[in-house]
Design an enzyme around this catalytic site. Structure first.
Site, PDB file in Angstrom:
ATOM      1  N   ASN A 140       0.866  -0.655  -0.169  1.00 54.45           N
ATOM      2  CA  ASN A 140      -0.034  -0.120   0.112  1.00 54.45           C
ATOM      3  C   ASN A 140       0.553   1.201  -0.370  1.00 54.45           C
ATOM      4  O   ASN A 140       0.249   2.453  -0.005  1.00 54.45           O
ATOM      5  CB  ASN A 140      -1.233  -0.295   1.345  1.00 54.45           C
ATOM      6  N   TYR A 141       2.273   1.447   0.308  1.00 56.14           N
ATOM      7  CA  TYR A 141       2.729   2.590   0.634  1.00 56.14           C
ATOM      8  C   TYR A 141       3.618   2.393  -0.178  1.00 56.14           C
ATOM      9  O   TYR A 141       4.354   3.856  -0.762  1.00 56.14           O
ATOM     10  CB  TYR A 141       2.846   2.598   2.359  1.00 56.14           C
ATOM     11  N   ILE A 142       4.411   1.653  -0.680  1.00 55.39           N
ATOM     12  CA  ILE A 142       5.930   1.969  -1.252  1.00 55.39           C
ATOM     13  C   ILE A 142       4.959   2.290  -2.674  1.00 55.39           C
ATOM     14  O   ILE A 142       5.060   0.971  -3.505  1.00 55.39           O
ATOM     15  CB  ILE A 142       6.601   0.952  -1.024  1.00 55.39           C
TER      16      ILE A 142
END
Length: 919
Positions: free
Chosen positions: A876-878
């Site tokens: 989800n974030y990288i």
DNA sequence: AATAGAACTTAGGAAAGGTGTT
DNA sequence: AACACCTTTCCTAAGTTCTATT
């Protein structure tokens, strides 16, 4: 729902929603509108100016101690303070609560709360990030083992297989094309979209919405689609499309037709035929999500299967027969009895379950004993679910023990049943649907101290389900004898079906899978937005630095919150209701969640999303420290909000002014990806692929720690760790023996290098003895096994078995070994094997040394990783393009870091980033 | 302006699946 | 071929954010 002014305790909302009298303002103490100079000065005095340099984004100083001795977390929501005296204050302990059925009753929540809380404290320390100041990175990772195992050879095979598969697919596609050129044609059309209906969606929306949430199928007022769509022949495929892939409904060919121009050159080959490379196209403005949409609806869970007559709940020792509906609920509990102690041993879970169980039992006619006499089920303690547990446990075991073939058959059956639901057609393209299965009934597994955990989550009926589908598309049949709640045609949303869940009244959706273009586009947009933030971050930081000193309390709080969100990747922290778990994020932090220590240390300790504890001690900017002190000042105490003049809405509105679309969560994405980039930038292209992968994971871990992504320690962790420790000691023991052999050959060596020959403190004599015994035992077992095998072989060949005496004879060898060890222990000398030389031995020592070191690193890594979840940030974030960049730059096969689903989800990134890509 | 609703992303744990070992 | 162990996928809860309504 009700006027916000006079909503004290009485309004009993007709809708049965939360009616708690405190629903309006829960800030508790509110600080003055402005920060007076005197307060400012006072704080300064207490805190002689310390100048703290910017601390690194992913702060390195971490939690010092759990600080769990601190005050009661309970005091929360003192919300109603004596100050507002005109209000009819509800006595603290006796507040109105309303059950879902709308019945109000006085609940003594002080009692109710107190018990579990004590428990909670005992249970809470689970998974606390225990950290000290740490700057180093670990150079290896637990994956190493796995990595090693994937031999190059195997890889070759894999790759080849994949290639062949691809070729086959391509060929297949080619054939398909020839048969149905329409598909290709239509695909091209997608390229550009009709410009003129930009105003359409809005209108459509208005029409579609209204009537609180459930949109009624419009009769024929105002067609949503201006044109042809409505006319399309209803696709035949639904029932026919058993072999899904091929048939495209005729309808979609027409979907966007009108334009006949093609640009033949963009025919991509080699790729999957049906690839829709949205990321190579102009961006859609996002106001409308689709033009045509076809799907087959949802899958309902199988009906309840009653328990066999001999399996019953026992009440007070007596088997009772329950109404079917109640039996099902009892079954939910029974099935998880010993399986899920977090739930079945959680008093709140039990209480909620039991209440619902009682209710349904009574309302459906009550429990009866064998004689048919009514049994009143009064207390949980008298309920015995063992039989039910055993029944379901046996079922699980049976299932596990099914033969391979049966398992396969079962799966095939299920698959073919679900096949029609796997995909939908969105704008004529085949797209994967995500969660097309309606959630089955069960007990609500609310996390942490969720007030409703354990309640009965009821079965969803088709009558509750609203279908969203393209106008003109064939409407999926509801199950026999049922109908849908509604059928709507709303192209401004992405869901295919929706319903409302009974516990919290939350709305559930069936949406497309992560691999779909819709999800892909928004994922892409998310990362682009985070990258956009780069351009503004300097200004934003400069501004909030300044605003940290603003006289206006609101501004100062906002700036402080922004600082925290930016530096420590905190979540926004929306307000939560009385009926939800008590968790917080930045804006909802309370007095007790932050402790200050001069000169500038701040310790956060609170439960965040999913009731995951966040503990972190950091050094902050002097002004931030000061502000926090002000926000905690005087009348404030446990339970009061820190940021009493700030809401997430205020914050986000302010952020919007910097950049359209900017909100608090973007900082998390930004900081995560930015951190990843920094971490990857430290690497050079050295080492094996396995080592590089380990470095990648270390970078990933830095991000996960920043975001506080935790996981619970797995069951086997401790034992697995011990085992490895033992293995390690064994290696050290062997190393020592090798050294002693060296000495046996060349005694004077010891003088030259006494350190080298010093005893290893990690292995004591006692352990050595144990280990030796174990080795001997191993030897015996080996011999016995070999003996047995030989015998089996002999028998099979029709020959005579070896005599038992033979075994005895052979076992002597292990006795020899035992003797040898004893001798060694006595003399402290180890006889070198024949042919041994000092050099050879030394070499062996070196090799062992290396292996030991590798294992030690691996262990440390595993230990450190045991509570860190890498997956969430990866998913989800990288920014996946960072990973693609890394792999290309360092020649690491992408499969090493992205499993299949991620490769599919991030196809857009894989095809658009190169080795120089930058976040 | 506050709050409820809606839609979508993010999250950890459980279940399923895969793999090396015995 | 059963296991133990580990990774991946599934499931659905729990967030955030934006919009609609009062």
């Amino acid at each position: 729902m009700y006027p916000s002014s006079s909503d004290d305790d009485k309004p009993l909302a007709r809708n049965g929603n939360r009616t708690n009298g405190t629903a309006h303002k829960k800030n508790g103490i509110v600080l003055p509108e402005t920060v007076s100079d005197s307060v400012d000065r006072q704080m300064d005095a207490e805190q002689m100016d310390i100048d703290v340099e910017d601390i690194p984004l992913a702060s390195l100083v971490k939690d010092v101690s759990p600080a769990q001795s601190r005050g009661k977390r309970k005091a929360r929501k003192p919300a109603i303070k004596a100050q507002e005296s005109d209000e009819e204050v509800v006595p603290k302990g006796k507040r109105q609560k309303v059950t879902t059925n709308g019945k109000a009753k006085a609940v003594d929540d002080s009692d109710e709360d107190d018990i579990p809380l004590a428990k909670q404290r005992a249970a809470a320390p689970k998974r606390v990030t225990k950290t000290v100041v740490t700057t180093e990175n670990y150079s290896t990772d637990s994956d190493e083992l796995m990595v090693k195992k994937l031999t190059a050879e195997k890889h070759e095979i894999e790759k080849k297989a994949e290639e062949t598969a691809k070729k086959l697919r391509a060929e297949d596609a080619q054939k398909k094309k020839n048969v149905a050129p329409a598909a290709a044609a239509k695909r091209k059309i997608m390229k550009k979209e009709p410009e003129s209906d930009s105003d359409l969606p809005i209108k459509a929306k208005r029409v579609a919405k209204k009537t609180n949430g459930v949109k009624k199928e419009e009769s024929d007022d105002e067609p949503l689609f201006k044109k042809p769509a409505a006319k399309r022949a209803a696709p035949k495929k639904t029932t026919a499309s058993v072999k899904g892939e091929e048939q495209k409904p005729a309808a979609k060919t027409k979907g966007g037709k009108t334009k006949e121009e093609e640009s033949p050159q963009e025919e991509e080959e080699g790729e999957d035929d049906d690839e829709f490379k949205w990321w190579e196209m102009e961006k859609n403005d996002g106001s409308t999500k689709w033009k045509t949409l076809e799907h087959n609806g949802v899958v309902f869970p199988p009906p309840y299967e009653p328990l066999p007559v001999n399996v019953k709940l026992k009440y007070d020792g007596v088997p009772v027969t329950l109404p079917l509906e109640a039996e099902e609920v009892a079954g939910f509990f029974g099935a998880m009895l010993h399986n899920s102690p977090v739930n079945t041993e959680n008093p709140r879970f039990v209480a909620n379950f039991f209440k619902d169980f009682q209710d349904i039992t009574r309302s459906k006619g009550g429990a009866k004993n064998v004689a048919g006499k009514k049994v009143d089920i009064k207390t949980f303690e008298k309920c015995d679910f063992e039989d039910i547990w055993n029944y379901y446990e046996q079922k699980r075991i049976d299932k596990k023990n099914m033969s391979q073939a049966d398992k396969k058959a079962l799966k095939a059956e299920r698959d073919s049943l679900e096949e029609p639901y796997l995909y939908c057609y969105l704008d004529g393209r085949k797209e994967k649907v995500g969660n097309f299965r309606i959630e089955p009934p069960g007990l609500f597994r609310g996390r942490g101290e969720h007030p409703k955990t354990g309640m009965f989550k009821t079965r969803v009926q088709p009558e509750q389900v609203t279908i969203n589908i393209g106008k003109g598309a064939k409407i999926p049949e509801p199950p026999e004898g049922h109908k849908w709640a509604a059928v709507v045609h709303d192209p401004t949303v992405t869901w295919l079906a929706t319903w409302k869940e009974n516990i919290n009244g939350n709305i559930k959706y069936v949406m497309l899978a992560a691999t779909s273009s819709l999800k892909g586009m928004s994922d892409f947009a998310k990362f682009e937005k985070a990258r956009e933030l780069k351009k503004h971050i300097d200004k934003i930081r400069k501004d909030y630095e300044k605003e940290l000193r603003d006289r206006l309390m609101e501004v100062r709080q906002r700036a402080t919150a922004m600082y925290l969100i930016d530096r420590f990747a905190l979540r926004a922290g929306n307000e939560k209701g009385e009926e939800e778990a008590d968790t917080v994020g930045c804006c909802s932090l309370r007095f007790e969640h932050v402790t200050l220590e001069l000169p500038n240390k701040v310790t956060f300790d609170f439960l965040g999303k999913d009731s995951i504890r966040y503990v972190n001690t950091v050094a902050v900017d002097a002004q931030v420290f000061k502000n926090l002190k002000i926000f905690k000042k005087e009348p404030k105490r446990d339970g009061d909000k820190l940021f009493d003049r700030l809401t997430t809405g205020d914050l986000n509105k302010h952020l919007q002014s910097y950049m359209p679309g900017l909100s608090a969560k973007v900082f998390r994405t930004y900081n995560a990806s930015w951190t990843m980039q920094q971490e990857l930038a430290k690497l050079d292209n050295t080492g094996t692929v396995a080592e590089k992968q380990v470095q990648y994971n270390a970078a990933n871990r830095a991000v996960a720690i920043l975001c506080n992504h935790q996981r619970s320690v797995t069951k086997g962790h401790e034992t697995s760790m011990e085992r490895t420790e033992n293995r390690l000691k064994g290696m050290k023991y062997q190393k020592m023996r090798l050294k002693k052999m060296m000495l046996a050959l060349e005694p004077k060596l010891k003088k030259n290098d006494p350190e080298f020959f010093a005893a290893d403190p990690d292995i004591d004599e006692e352990w050595i003895k144990e280990h030796q015994e174990w080795l001997v035992q191993q030897e015996r077992e080996k011999i016995e096994k070999k003996f047995k095998k030989e015998n089996e072989k002999l028998v099979a060949e029709g020959e005579k078995e070896l005599k038992a005496s033979m075994l005895k004879e052979r076992l002597k060898e292990s006795d020899e070994l035992s003797k040898k060890f004893k001798q060694e222990n006595k003399t402290g000398k180890v006889e070198p094997g024949k042919g041994a030389t000092v050099e050879k031995l030394e070499n062996n020592v070196k090799k062992l040394e290396e292996r030991i070191q590798a294992l030690e690193v691996q262990m440390r890594d595993k230990e450190d990783n045991k509570t860190v979840a890498l997956g969430t940030s990866k998913l989800n974030y990288i920014d996946p393009r960072l990973t693609v960049m890394f792999c290309k730059k360092f020649d690491v096969p992408l499969e090493r870091v992205f499993p299949k689903t991620l490769r599919e989800k991030f196809k857009w990134a894989i095809e658009s980033a190169d080795e120089n890509w930058e976040f």
